[in-house]
Design an enzyme around this catalytic site. Structure first.
Site, PDB file in Angstrom:
ATOM      1  N   LYS A   9     -15.207  43.445  25.842  1.00  0.00           N
ATOM      2  CA  LYS A   9     -15.059  44.041  27.173  1.00  0.00           C
ATOM      3  C   LYS A   9     -15.343  45.545  27.145  1.00  0.00           C
ATOM      4  CE  LYS A   9     -11.698  40.577  28.786  1.00  0.00           C
ATOM      5  NZ  LYS A   9     -10.402  40.364  29.486  1.00  0.00           N
ATOM      6  N   TYR A  49     -15.680  34.961  36.821  1.00  0.00           N
ATOM      7  CA  TYR A  49     -14.228  34.828  36.961  1.00  0.00           C
ATOM      8  C   TYR A  49     -13.838  34.029  38.214  1.00  0.00           C
ATOM      9  CZ  TYR A  49     -13.110  37.983  33.078  1.00  0.00           C
ATOM     10  OH  TYR A  49     -12.955  38.557  31.837  1.00  0.00           O
ATOM     11  N   PHE A  57      -4.893  40.070  40.548  1.00  0.00           N
ATOM     12  CA  PHE A  57      -5.554  41.004  39.640  1.00  0.00           C
ATOM     13  C   PHE A  57      -7.074  40.914  39.665  1.00  0.00           C
ATOM     14  CE2 PHE A  57      -4.368  37.253  36.999  1.00  0.00           C
ATOM     15  CZ  PHE A  57      -5.622  36.882  36.519  1.00  0.00           C
ATOM     16  N   ARG A  85      -8.955  31.559  20.273  1.00  0.00           N
ATOM     17  CA  ARG A  85      -7.800  31.977  21.088  1.00  0.00           C
ATOM     18  C   ARG A  85      -6.670  32.479  20.181  1.00  0.00           C
ATOM     19  NH1 ARG A  85      -8.425  32.670  26.708  1.00  0.00           N
ATOM     20  NH2 ARG A  85      -6.162  32.753  26.661  1.00  0.00           N
ATOM     21  N   THR A  91      -2.802  37.329  26.233  1.00  0.00           N
ATOM     22  CA  THR A  91      -3.470  38.177  27.230  1.00  0.00           C
ATOM     23  C   THR A  91      -2.932  39.608  27.205  1.00  0.00           C
ATOM     24  OG1 THR A  91      -3.650  36.196  28.607  1.00  0.00           O
ATOM     25  CG2 THR A  91      -4.085  38.317  29.682  1.00  0.00           C
ATOM     26  N   ARG A 102      -6.302  41.479  19.988  1.00  0.00           N
ATOM     27  CA  ARG A 102      -5.717  42.190  21.141  1.00  0.00           C
ATOM     28  C   ARG A 102      -4.521  43.048  20.720  1.00  0.00           C
ATOM     29  NH1 ARG A 102      -6.229  37.286  25.570  1.00  0.00           N
ATOM     30  NH2 ARG A 102      -8.149  37.984  26.594  1.00  0.00           N
ATOM     31  N   ASN A 112      -7.878  44.402  27.711  1.00  0.00           N
ATOM     32  CA  ASN A 112      -7.425  43.751  26.481  1.00  0.00           C
ATOM     33  C   ASN A 112      -8.570  43.431  25.531  1.00  0.00           C
ATOM     34  OD1 ASN A 112      -8.508  41.673  27.939  1.00  0.00           O
ATOM     35  ND2 ASN A 112      -6.614  40.501  28.139  1.00  0.00           N
ATOM     36  N   HIS A 115     -12.629  38.741  25.728  1.00  0.00           N
ATOM     37  CA  HIS A 115     -12.443  37.478  26.453  1.00  0.00           C
ATOM     38  C   HIS A 115     -12.790  36.347  25.504  1.00  0.00           C
ATOM     39  CE1 HIS A 115     -12.986  34.331  29.555  1.00  0.00           C
ATOM     40  NE2 HIS A 115     -13.983  33.943  28.772  1.00  0.00           N
ATOM     41  N   GLU A 126     -19.223  28.810  30.419  1.00  0.00           N
ATOM     42  CA  GLU A 126     -19.382  30.238  30.127  1.00  0.00           C
ATOM     43  C   GLU A 126     -20.578  30.505  29.216  1.00  0.00           C
ATOM     44  OE1 GLU A 126     -14.595  31.178  30.699  1.00  0.00           O
ATOM     45  OE2 GLU A 126     -15.523  31.566  28.753  1.00  0.00           O
TER      46      GLU A 126
HETATM   47  P1  ADP Z   1      -7.080  35.369  29.129  1.00  0.00           P
HETATM   48  O1  ADP Z   1      -8.198  36.400  29.080  1.00  0.00           O
HETATM   49  O2  ADP Z   1      -6.066  35.585  28.029  1.00  0.00           O
HETATM   50  O3  ADP Z   1      -7.606  33.957  29.170  1.00  0.00           O
HETATM   51  P2  ADP Z   1      -6.520  35.093  31.965  1.00  0.00           P
HETATM   52  O4  ADP Z   1      -7.598  34.066  31.983  1.00  0.00           O
HETATM   53  O5  ADP Z   1      -5.191  34.721  32.545  1.00  0.00           O
HETATM   54  O6  ADP Z   1      -6.265  35.625  30.471  1.00  0.00           O
HETATM   55  O7  ADP Z   1      -6.998  36.397  32.736  1.00  0.00           O
HETATM   56  C1  ADP Z   1      -8.329  36.854  32.636  1.00  0.00           C
HETATM   57  C2  ADP Z   1      -8.307  38.350  32.437  1.00  0.00           C
HETATM   58  O8  ADP Z   1      -7.752  38.962  33.606  1.00  0.00           O
HETATM   59  C3  ADP Z   1      -7.421  38.860  31.298  1.00  0.00           C
HETATM   60  O9  ADP Z   1      -8.048  38.811  30.033  1.00  0.00           O
HETATM   61  C4  ADP Z   1      -7.145  40.282  31.735  1.00  0.00           C
HETATM   62  O10 ADP Z   1      -8.269  41.136  31.477  1.00  0.00           O
HETATM   63  C5  ADP Z   1      -6.992  40.114  33.238  1.00  0.00           C
HETATM   64  N1  ADP Z   1      -5.597  39.869  33.624  1.00  0.00           N
HETATM   65  C6  ADP Z   1      -4.881  38.721  33.479  1.00  0.00           C
HETATM   66  N2  ADP Z   1      -3.644  38.839  33.961  1.00  0.00           N
HETATM   67  C7  ADP Z   1      -3.545  40.095  34.441  1.00  0.00           C
HETATM   68  C8  ADP Z   1      -2.507  40.834  35.080  1.00  0.00           C
HETATM   69  N3  ADP Z   1      -1.307  40.303  35.329  1.00  0.00           N
HETATM   70  N4  ADP Z   1      -2.780  42.121  35.439  1.00  0.00           N
HETATM   71  C9  ADP Z   1      -3.985  42.670  35.210  1.00  0.00           C
HETATM   72  N5  ADP Z   1      -5.023  42.021  34.623  1.00  0.00           N
HETATM   73  C10 ADP Z   1      -4.801  40.756  34.235  1.00  0.00           C
HETATM   74 MG    MG Z   2      -8.785  33.062  30.643  1.00  0.00          MG
END
Ligand code: ADP
Ligand code: MG
Length: 136
Positions: A9, A49, A57, A85, A91, A102, A112, A115, A126
């Site tokens: 990212k 997304y 968010f 993962r 996350t 992370r 973070n 992805h 994806e």
């Molecule tokens: P992951 O990337 O661990 O699969 P998610 O799919 O839930 O997590 O979310 C996608 C991305 O959205 C996260 O990697 C992060 O960059 C962002 N994100 C998720 N939850 C939040 C939150 N509560 N506040 C801000 N950004 C968030």
């Molecule tokens: Mg995700």
């Protein structure tokens, strides 16, 4: 061998951590099978997304993911989705297990650093998004 998608990212590319992340992946026995560098448009980030449509968010996430260069890569390994993962961690970097990517380089729950696809089905979608249907 199975496949998954990782994206470095913008918070990590801007800190010159591309090589560091690839090194972590290769040490964990992932093979980089394809790689790109892209600056996503708003439309592309929203499409990627789409599963987060309606989440509070999403707008901030799209702004972040379009703020700089990202590095999507196609990774191969046995049990690729699950193992990746585990390697990247939760996350929220504050909750990510010690030694995960992370935990090591993530800044906050949004920025973070990486992805990773969360299922074989989403990995296929994806991978197709960045590398075309022949890569799946
Ligand atoms: P992951 O990337 O661990 O699969 P998610 O799919 O839930 O997590 O979310 C996608 C991305 O959205 C996260 O990697 C992060 O960059 C962002 N994100 C998720 N939850 C939040 C939150 N509560 N506040 C801000 N950004 C968030
Ligand atoms: Mg995700």
């Amino acid at each position: 061998m199975s496949k998954t998608l990782l994206i470095i990212k913008p918070d990590a590319t801007e800190r010159n951590l591309i090589g560091h992340v690839i090194n972590r992946l290769e040490k964990a026995r992932f093979t980089v099978a394809d790689i790109r560098m892209v600056h996503l448009t708003d439309q592309q980030a929203r499409k990627f997304y789409a599963v987060h449509e309606g989440k509070p968010f999403l707008d901030s996430l799209v702004a972040f993911m379009t703020s700089g260069r990202v590095v999507p890569m196609l990774l191969e390994k046995d049990n690729a989705v699950e193992d990746l993962r585990a390697l990247i961690g939760a996350t929220n970097p504050e909750k990510a297990a010690c030694g995960t990517i992370r935990d090591e380089i993530g800044r906050d729950i949004e920025k973070n650093s990486v992805h990773a696809s969360d299922s074989d089905e989403n990995a296929a979608t994806e991978i197709g998004f960045f590398f075309g249907p022949d890569a799946i």
